[in-house]
Design a protein around this motif. Structure first.
Motif, PDB file in Angstrom:
ATOM      1  N   UNK A 265       0.683  -1.138   0.019  1.00 50.23           N
ATOM      2  CA  UNK A 265      -0.184  -0.095   0.208  1.00 50.23           C
ATOM      3  C   UNK A 265       0.930   1.204  -0.024  1.00 50.23           C
ATOM      4  N   UNK A 266       2.068   1.301   0.792  1.00 48.48           N
ATOM      5  CA  UNK A 266       2.852   2.400   0.976  1.00 48.48           C
ATOM      6  C   UNK A 266       3.796   2.433  -0.406  1.00 48.48           C
ATOM      7  N   UNK A 267       3.900   1.360  -1.176  1.00 53.44           N
ATOM      8  CA  UNK A 267       4.640   1.295  -2.499  1.00 53.44           C
ATOM      9  C   UNK A 267       6.187   1.358  -1.984  1.00 53.44           C
ATOM     10  N   UNK A 268       6.400   0.401  -1.083  1.00 52.79           N
ATOM     11  CA  UNK A 268       7.866   0.258  -0.903  1.00 52.79           C
ATOM     12  C   UNK A 268       8.419  -0.861  -1.323  1.00 52.79           C
ATOM     13  N   UNK A 269       7.568  -1.646  -2.322  1.00 57.45           N
ATOM     14  CA  UNK A 269       8.207  -2.547  -2.878  1.00 57.45           C
ATOM     15  C   UNK A 269       7.044  -3.328  -3.590  1.00 57.45           C
ATOM     16  N   UNK A 270       7.728  -4.393  -4.514  1.00 63.62           N
ATOM     17  CA  UNK A 270       6.684  -5.464  -5.091  1.00 63.62           C
ATOM     18  C   UNK A 270       6.363  -6.359  -4.060  1.00 63.62           C
ATOM     19  N   UNK A 271       5.071  -7.005  -4.099  1.00 64.11           N
ATOM     20  CA  UNK A 271       4.576  -7.974  -3.288  1.00 64.11           C
ATOM     21  C   UNK A 271       5.381  -9.283  -3.418  1.00 64.11           C
ATOM     22  N   UNK A 272       6.071  -9.657  -2.511  1.00 65.29           N
ATOM     23  CA  UNK A 272       6.769 -11.056  -2.395  1.00 65.29           C
ATOM     24  C   UNK A 272       5.749 -12.141  -2.142  1.00 65.29           C
ATOM     25  N   UNK A 273       5.250 -12.932  -3.285  1.00 63.07           N
ATOM     26  CA  UNK A 273       4.410 -13.941  -2.791  1.00 63.07           C
ATOM     27  C   UNK A 273       4.863 -15.172  -2.217  1.00 63.07           C
ATOM     28  N   UNK A 274       4.833 -15.222  -0.974  1.00 65.87           N
ATOM     29  CA  UNK A 274       5.425 -16.207  -0.263  1.00 65.87           C
ATOM     30  C   UNK A 274       4.326 -16.708   0.581  1.00 65.87           C
ATOM     31  N   UNK A 275       4.611 -17.849   1.528  1.00 68.64           N
ATOM     32  CA  UNK A 275       3.454 -18.223   2.389  1.00 68.64           C
ATOM     33  C   UNK A 275       3.354 -17.145   3.731  1.00 68.64           C
ATOM     34  N   UNK A 276       4.214 -16.422   3.960  1.00 67.09           N
ATOM     35  CA  UNK A 276       4.065 -15.438   4.862  1.00 67.09           C
ATOM     36  C   UNK A 276       4.596 -14.099   4.360  1.00 67.09           C
ATOM     37  N   UNK A 277       3.548 -13.153   3.907  1.00 70.03           N
ATOM     38  CA  UNK A 277       4.022 -12.039   3.234  1.00 70.03           C
ATOM     39  C   UNK A 277       4.504 -10.703   3.990  1.00 70.03           C
ATOM     40  N   UNK A 342       9.479  -0.040  11.876  1.00 68.72           N
ATOM     41  CA  UNK A 342      11.024   0.213  12.025  1.00 68.72           C
ATOM     42  C   UNK A 342      11.351   1.424  11.171  1.00 68.72           C
ATOM     43  N   UNK A 343      10.745   2.167  10.712  1.00 66.09           N
ATOM     44  CA  UNK A 343      11.125   3.486   9.742  1.00 66.09           C
ATOM     45  C   UNK A 343      10.870   3.445   8.647  1.00 66.09           C
ATOM     46  N   UNK A 344      10.559   2.247   8.062  1.00 64.49           N
ATOM     47  CA  UNK A 344      10.550   2.108   6.669  1.00 64.49           C
ATOM     48  C   UNK A 344       9.350   2.632   6.087  1.00 64.49           C
ATOM     49  N   UNK A 345       8.479   3.386   7.023  1.00 63.68           N
ATOM     50  CA  UNK A 345       7.340   4.066   6.286  1.00 63.68           C
ATOM     51  C   UNK A 345       7.643   5.536   5.858  1.00 63.68           C
ATOM     52  N   UNK A 346       9.005   5.755   6.466  1.00 63.73           N
ATOM     53  CA  UNK A 346       9.573   7.262   5.663  1.00 63.73           C
ATOM     54  C   UNK A 346       9.958   7.023   4.125  1.00 63.73           C
ATOM     55  N   UNK A 347       9.938   5.891   3.643  1.00 66.27           N
ATOM     56  CA  UNK A 347      10.185   5.904   2.143  1.00 66.27           C
ATOM     57  C   UNK A 347       8.926   5.560   1.437  1.00 66.27           C
ATOM     58  N   UNK A 348       7.685   5.656   2.123  1.00 67.42           N
ATOM     59  CA  UNK A 348       6.435   5.699   1.442  1.00 67.42           C
ATOM     60  C   UNK A 348       6.239   6.523   0.306  1.00 67.42           C
ATOM     61  N   UNK A 349       5.544   6.079  -0.534  1.00 65.01           N
ATOM     62  CA  UNK A 349       5.057   6.849  -1.699  1.00 65.01           C
ATOM     63  C   UNK A 349       3.912   7.453  -1.709  1.00 65.01           C
TER      64      UNK A 349
END
Length: 350
Positions: A265-277, A342-349
Motif C-alpha cells: 500500500x505504501x509502495x515500498x516494493x513489489x509484493x513477495x508472494x510467499x507463505x508469509x508476506x 521500523x522506520x520503513x514508512x519514511x520511504x512511502x510513496x
C-alpha cells in the motif's frame, strides 16, 4: 506450499475444525483450539475468532436469524493451545432483530469481545421473490377488475414497491482481468484461504498511476475463497459448509491479508508472494464486519477490495468491501491494526 496447519489435498470438516460444544446457559467451548497463521505468530488467527463468535451468537437465536453486523476487539493474543470458551449475553431479542454480547475466554481471561446484531431480513433475493409474488397478485386483481389503477387514496390497493438497493461498484482491476485470467497464488495464509492477485497488485511497475493518487484514495483488490477444489494444482476441499458456517467462513476471509500487505500500500516494493508476506510486526486491534446480504458462497471466488484511509500513532485503518461471485457487494469491513515498520514508512510513496 506450506502444510503447517493442514495437509494439502485433505478434506477439512469445518464443523469439526471451528465448531463449538453447547455447555448450556449460553456457554460454549470450541471443539478444537484455533490455529495460528504460522507458528511464529503471537496468537490465533483473528478471522477464526470472529467466525466462532458469529457461530455462538447464531446458536443463541432462532435459526432464521443471521448476522448482519459484528463489532469486535482483540483484547489479548489467544493461544493455539486450548479451545476458546464462549459466554453469550442476550442483550435483546425482538421479532426482526436480536443483539448478543459475546466474550471469548482463555484461562479465565477475556481474549476477544464482540457485539453482534442478527436479523431475519437480510436477503435481497428473498425480498425480490416476495415482491414478485405480491406484484403478480396485484396485477391479477387489476385484470379481474378489483383494482382501480388511478385510485391513489386507498393504501390497500397501492402497487407493492420493488426492493431498493445500490452498491459500491467492482474495482476496475477485477473488470480488467477477470477471474479466469488470474492464477492461484502460492501465498497461502494457512487459514484455508486461497488468493488470486492482479498484476497491478503484485508489481509496482504495473501500477505507476497510483503515484498520482493520494494514498488514502488508492484502492486495491484481490480474489479470495475458503478452501479450493482442484484448481491449478491446488486442492483443499471443505465439507459441511452449511448456512451457519458460510458466516464462519466469511469472517475468516474478512480478516485475510490486508494487514500483511501494508508495505505494498505504501509502495515500498513489489509484493513477495510467499507463505508469509508480512515482514514487520503487526496485529489487529479491532474488527468490524457488516453483512449486507446473505447471498454469498465463501467456497467460490469472492472479491475483496480495500483502502487504507489513515495511518498515525503506529495504527493503520482499513476499509474494505467483499463481493460475491456474481459481483454483488455483500459485506463491508473496517479494521484497525497496530504496526511497527521500523522506520520503513519514511520511504512511502504518498
Amino acid at each position: 506450499m506450506n502444510s503447517e496447519n493442514y495437509v494439502r489435498g485433505e478434506t477439512i470438516d469445518v464443523q469439526e475444525e471451528f465448531g463449538v460444544i453447547d455447555k448450556g446457559n449460553d456457554k460454549y467451548i470450541g471443539k478444537k483450539p484455533l490455529i495460528k497463521p504460522l507458528h511464529l505468530a503471537p496468537g490465533a488467527y483473528g478471522g477464526n475468532l470472529a467466525g466462532q463468535a458469529l457461530l455462538v451468537a447464531m446458536k443463541s437465536t432462532e435459526p432464521e436469524f443471521k448476522p448482519h453486523s459484528l463489532h469486535s476487539f482483540f483484547v489479548r493474543a489467544a493461544t493455539s493451545e486450548t479451545p476458546i470458551e464462549w459466554q453469550v449475553e442476550r442483550i435483546s431479542s425482538g421479532k426482526t432483530f436480536c443483539n448478543r454480547a459475546v466474550k471469548g475466554f482463555q484461562n479465565g481471561k477475556i481474549v476477544y469481545f464482540a457485539n453482534i446484531s442478527l436479523t431475519k431480513k437480510n436477503s435481497y433475493n428473498d425480498s425480490l421473490a416476495k415482491w414478485e409474488t405480491e406484484i403478480a397478485k396485484f396485477e391479477q386483481r387489476g385484470k379481474d377488475g378489483d383494482v382501480e389503477e388511478d385510485d391513489d387514496d386507498d393504501d390497500d390497493v397501492q402497487a407493492p414497491q420493488k426492493p431498493f438497493r445500490f452498491q459500491t461498484p467492482l474495482h476496475d482491476w477485477v473488470k480488467k482481468y477477470g477471474e479466469d485470467s488470474l492464477i492461484v497464488s502460492p501465498c497461502e495464509s494457512n487459514m484455508l484461504s486461497y488468493f488470486k492477485f492482479c498484476p497491478d497488485f503484485i508489481h509496482l511497475d504495473k501500477s505507476t498511476y497510483e503515484e498520482n493518487v493520494p494514498i488514502a484514495e488508492r484502492k486495491f483488490s484481490f480474489l479470495v475463497r475458503w478452501g479450493i477444489d482442484n484448481e491449478q494444482g491446488y486442492n483443499q476441499p471443505l465439507k459441511n459448509v452449511d448456512e451457519q458456517f458460510q458466516f464462519v467462513g466469511l469472517a475468516n476471509l474478512s480478516d485475510a491479508l490486508i494487514l500483511n500487505v501494508l508495505a505494498r500500500v505504501l509502495r515500498l516494493g513489489d509484493v513477495s508472494v510467499q507463505d508469509n508476506m508480512k515482514n514487520f510486526f503487526g496485529v489487529s486491534l479491532d474488527h468490524v464486519l457488516y453483512v449486507h446480504d446473505n447471498d454469498f458462497d465463501v467456497t467460490k471466488w469472492m472479491t475483496y477490495s480495500f483502502k487504507t484511509i489513515r495511518f498515525s500513532h503506529d495504527r493503520v485503518l482499513f476499509e474494505g468491501e467483499l463481493y460475491n461471485d456474481k459481483g454483488i457487494h455483500v459485506a463491508s469491513v473496517v479494521q484497525e491494526g497496530l504496526v511497527k515498520l521500523s522506520g520503513a514508512e519514511r520511504d512511502a510513496k504518498l
